[in-house]
Design a protein around this motif. Structure first.
Motif, short mmCIF file in Angstrom:
data_model
loop_
_atom_site.label_atom_id
_atom_site.label_comp_id
_atom_site.label_asym_id
_atom_site.label_seq_id
_atom_site.Cartn_x
_atom_site.Cartn_y
_atom_site.Cartn_z
N LYS A 103 -9.08 -8.03 29.59
CA LYS A 103 -9.98 -7.95 28.43
C LYS A 103 -11.43 -7.84 28.93
O LYS A 103 -12.21 -7.03 28.43
CB LYS A 103 -9.80 -9.19 27.55
N ASN A 106 -12.01 -4.53 30.06
CA ASN A 106 -11.62 -3.56 29.03
C ASN A 106 -10.48 -2.65 29.52
O ASN A 106 -10.52 -1.43 29.34
CB ASN A 106 -12.82 -2.73 28.58
N PRO A 109 -4.14 -1.95 27.95
CA PRO A 109 -3.70 -0.64 27.42
C PRO A 109 -3.58 -0.66 25.90
O PRO A 109 -3.21 -1.67 25.29
CB PRO A 109 -2.33 -0.43 28.06
N LEU A 110 -3.88 0.46 25.28
CA LEU A 110 -3.77 0.62 23.83
C LEU A 110 -2.34 0.32 23.36
O LEU A 110 -2.14 -0.26 22.29
CB LEU A 110 -4.18 2.03 23.41
N THR A 111 -1.37 0.68 24.18
CA THR A 111 0.03 0.43 23.80
C THR A 111 0.30 -1.07 23.64
O THR A 111 1.12 -1.44 22.80
CB THR A 111 1.00 1.02 24.84
N TYR A 113 -1.84 -3.25 22.46
CA TYR A 113 -2.38 -3.58 21.14
C TYR A 113 -1.43 -3.11 20.04
O TYR A 113 -1.20 -3.82 19.05
CB TYR A 113 -3.77 -2.96 20.94
N ILE A 114 -0.89 -1.93 20.19
CA ILE A 114 0.05 -1.38 19.20
C ILE A 114 1.31 -2.23 19.15
O ILE A 114 1.82 -2.54 18.07
CB ILE A 114 0.37 0.10 19.51
#
Length: 150
Positions: A103, A106, A109-111, A113-114
């Protein structure tokens, strides 16, 4: 626009996630057709999710079988859950606490969060309605989740 206050109507409106759980790979055209039916009948569908049963946690299927015994789990079925934004925020907060350094840099991975969001909106313990019939799912959504309207 930033800083815009939500109207009372926007903040009180309930949105739903529709999970389409199939036994076999779902054809894109069929998924779009079902999604169109569900979103055309009601304006309260916030998201749809398509999963194969084999890719879903077995524990979640057991919960649904116990809660909705009338639904045939060996066929494609539709599960409707309320989208609770506070629960999603909490799940993301937990994810970011677990990977503090990622975090910080940054690099989560976006995955991830999904997946965190999907865990919340596809929780079988919080499923409001489950059926094998897309029209029954549409009627539930049309009634904005009130079972009496079906």
């Amino acid at each position: 626009m930033f800083g815009r206050k939500k109207t009372k109507e926007e903040s009180s409106k309930t949105y739903f996630n529709v999970g389409i759980i199939s036994v076999n790979e779902l054809d894109d055209d069929q998924y779009e057709a079902w999604t169109d039916v569900l979103m055309d009948v009601a304006e309260n569908v916030g998201s749809t999710t398509s999963l194969m049963q084999a890719d879903w946690e077995e524990e979640q299927l057991k919960i649904l079988k116990k809660r909705f015994p009338e639904v045939e789990m060996n066929e494609t079925f539709f599960m409707i859950n309320e989208i609770i934004h506070e629960d999603i925020k909490n799940e993301i907060r937990l994810l970011e606490q677990k990977y503090k350094w990622k975090k910080f840099f940054n690099t989560i991975p976006l995955t991830d969060y999904i997946d965190a969001e999907d865990r919340i909106v596809m929780d079988a313990n919080k499923t409001l309605f489950c059926t094998n019939d897309v029209q029954e799912a549409a009627e539930f959504l049309k009634g904005e989740g009130r079972i009496e309207d079906i």
